[in-house]
Design an enzyme around this catalytic site. Structure first.
Site, PDB file in Angstrom:
ATOM      1  N   HIS A 113       2.426 -29.794  17.353  1.00  0.00           N
ATOM      2  CA  HIS A 113       1.195 -30.564  17.170  1.00  0.00           C
ATOM      3  C   HIS A 113       0.390 -30.017  15.980  1.00  0.00           C
ATOM      4  CE1 HIS A 113      -2.750 -32.311  17.975  1.00  0.00           C
ATOM      5  NE2 HIS A 113      -3.240 -31.091  17.967  1.00  0.00           N
TER       6      HIS A 113
ATOM      7  N   HIS B 171      -1.931 -31.433  12.362  1.00  0.00           N
ATOM      8  CA  HIS B 171      -3.109 -30.933  11.640  1.00  0.00           C
ATOM      9  C   HIS B 171      -2.846 -30.490  10.200  1.00  0.00           C
ATOM     10  CE1 HIS B 171      -6.139 -30.923  14.796  1.00  0.00           C
ATOM     11  NE2 HIS B 171      -5.225 -30.489  15.645  1.00  0.00           N
TER      12      HIS B 171
ATOM     13  N   GLU C  63      -9.060 -35.140  15.591  1.00  0.00           N
ATOM     14  CA  GLU C  63      -8.009 -35.317  16.599  1.00  0.00           C
ATOM     15  C   GLU C  63      -7.539 -36.761  16.742  1.00  0.00           C
ATOM     16  OE1 GLU C  63      -6.186 -33.222  17.838  1.00  0.00           O
ATOM     17  OE2 GLU C  63      -7.260 -31.326  17.828  1.00  0.00           O
TER      18      GLU C  63
ATOM     19  N   SER D 281       0.887 -36.750  15.793  1.00  0.00           N
ATOM     20  CA  SER D 281       1.936 -35.957  16.430  1.00  0.00           C
ATOM     21  C   SER D 281       2.300 -36.485  17.812  1.00  0.00           C
ATOM     22  CB  SER D 281       1.498 -34.495  16.542  1.00  0.00           C
ATOM     23  OG  SER D 281       0.385 -34.392  17.398  1.00  0.00           O
TER      24      SER D 281
HETATM   25 FE   LIG Z   1      -5.382 -30.515  17.778  1.00  0.00          FE
END
Ligand SMILES: [Fe+2]
Length: 529
Positions: free
Chosen positions: A358, A363, A403, A422
């Protein structure tokens, strides 16, 4: 370390943003030496056998006193007010109104000063548990007071009656030098503690234990001892990490690489249609640099070098989920705290908590984009010295942008939030036309309740990263913090701009930058003329 948290949890770093973040600025500075003790405490929770043995060593005198207190009535004798703090007197008055008031659940912030080692904390927690208290937040730091080893900050939920009884019992214990109830929202804005230098992030390592495989029966790794052991092994590497250390290499297993390959190929399929341009550009650079390939999990140190080269962002290993205050504070220094463990192989497309896949695929590519990196840092800078309520708002903005953010691109809606990039299930949901899409407006976004157990019913769409930054800056300027904070990249320090000298220094630097700008413009004009 969070013992429990009823409000938040899901899949991303700040998915566990604790709305009740109790990190009082006056007590939020914790020495890094405590990491091992923190880890030992967390391990105690993981391991039933260890926990059982801890229980046997509980101070039985304290336990007995708590048990006997359960049947006793709170004293209404005015003499009992002697030595009570203002908060306790108010609490006693509130409890004495009627039976309902007495049984009302009160959240209280306690500061406990332990004479003995950190192990005596277990006894205190047992006393709270016996008093039917629920610890919702717990922190510790070495005490500066002579004869006191540790200061403990604990937020507990318990009835007023039990809370008053608890205070009396703990005051009689030789384990404690003192115990104090802090008033809620007691934040010292005159001298707030927050990390001033990137190395201070060694102290920003307060973990949340929710969704750990040992603690969550629904976690895919719950009954897999090999997986649990692997998680601990990788967490230990992060616990040992200090500012300036080389980022340790993790030798990923074939099983872990297989999970990476499945998710990586999925991202390759979805990226052209659904991911924002900035992500696609950064992804290509990572492929060109041979860091992103389907058959190898990139090392954190290689991702770190890549980001440092493009935006100055750096990465540091995190053992697990951090509190929102700690996580946001890191962003202020252009530091992203990343886990290094991989989700369970039986569930390659879903993880209950943020894992390395993730972090890397969700990110990190965008942190190589200058505009996005700046937005991330500004969120972090706004958090330094912010009140708990403001941290909650900033966390909510983080949630709906970094996010789960969407943005416009040539009339289409694209994803830029890591929880979408993701996790293909939520991504397809976000662009399905079913959820509500609203324009990103920080003052509204910051107070929007959000879904952390299932897919979001609402997403916020930014016109662009630049537009999001402009709106964010305007909104942040209305926050309560009575000072401005600036990051100095040369010294890696967060500077409070509250003196004439500092403003003069900043003005000198800006004048120099303006000189460079003017000179460059003049040279361009001469060349073109
Ligand atoms: Fe995150």
């Amino acid at each position: 370390m969070y013992v429990s948290d009823n409000k938040m949890a899901t899949m991303c770093c700040l998915w566990l943003l604790d709305a009740s973040l109790a990190t009082d600025a006056a007590v939020a500075h914790f020495a890094s030496q405590l990491q091992r003790q923190h880890q030992a405490q967390i391990n105690d929770q993981y391991d039933d056998q260890v926990f059982d043995s801890e229980e046997k060593s509980i101070d039985h005198d304290l336990e007995n006193e708590v048990e006997s207190s359960e049947s006793s009535e709170p004293s209404s004798d005015n003499d009992s007010d002697a030595g009570l703090t203002e908060e306790e007197v108010l609490l006693e008055k509130a409890a004495s109104q009627d039976k309902d008031a007495e049984k009302a659940i009160q959240r209280a912030t306690l500061v406990l000063r332990l004479r003995e080692g950190i192990n005596s904390l277990a006894r205190v927690l047992k006393v709270i548990e016996n008093g039917k208290g629920n610890v919702v937040h717990l922190e510790s730091r070495p005490s500066k007071e002579q004869g006191v080893q540790f200061d403990i900050l604990a937020k507990v939920d318990m009835t007023r009656k039990d809370l008053l009884a608890l205070m009396k019992i703990l005051r009689q214990s030789s384990t404690l030098a003192s115990i104090t109830i802090l008033a809620e929202d007691n934040i010292n804005v005159k001298n707030p503690w927050f990390p001033r230098h990137a190395r201070d992030l060694d102290n920003c390592n307060h973990l949340m234990t929710k969704y750990e495989p040992e603690l969550d029966m629904n976690h895919p790794g719950f009954s897999d001892k090999v997986y649990r052991s692997r998680r601990k092994e990788i967490a230990n590497i992060a616990f040992d990490y200090k500012f300036g250390d080389l980022i340790p290499v993790i030798e990923y297993t074939a099983d872990e690489v297989g999970t990476w390959t499945a998710v990586f190929n999925n991202v390759l399929d979805l990226m052209p249609k659904h991911f924002c341009m900035e992500y696609r550009n950064a992804f290509k650079m990572l492929q060109d640099d041979k860091i992103f390939t389907a058959d190898k999990i990139p090392q954190l140190k290689d991702m770190n070098e890549f980001l440092k080269k493009h935006t100055g962002f750096t990465l540091r290993p995190a053992a697990g989920l951090l509190t929102a205050r700690d996580f946001l504070a890191s962003l202020a220094f252009r530091v992203f705290q990343s886990t290094q463990y991989i989700r369970h192989s039986t569930s390659p497309f879903h993880t209950p908590e943020p894992d390395y896949i993730h972090e890397v695929l969700g990110h990190m590519p965008l942190l190589a984009d200058p505009s996005f990196a700046q937005f991330s840092q500004e969120l972090g800078l706004a958090s330094l010295g912010a009140s708990d309520e403001e941290i909650e708002k900033l966390s909510t903005v983080y949630w709906f942008t970094i996010e789960f953010g969407l943005c416009k691109e040539h009339g289409e809606v694209k994803a830029y939030g890591a929880g979408l990039l993701s996790a293909y299930g939520e991504l397809l949901h976000a662009v399905s036309g079913k959820p509500e899409l609203r324009p990103f407006e920080p003052s509204i976004t910051a107070v929007q309740p959000y879904q952390d157990q299932e897919y979001q019913p609402i997403y916020f769409v930014a016109e662009s990263f630049e537009d999001a930054k402009d709106k964010f800056r305007k909104w942040v300027s209305s926050m309560s913090r009575p000072f401005e904070v600036r990051y100095n990249p040369h010294t890696q320090r967060a500077e409070i701009l509250d003196s004439v000298d500092q403003l003069n220094n900043l003005m000198t630097q800006l004048n120099l930058e303006m000189l460079h700008l003017n000179t460059a413009l003049n040279k361009l004009k001469m060349r073109s003329g």
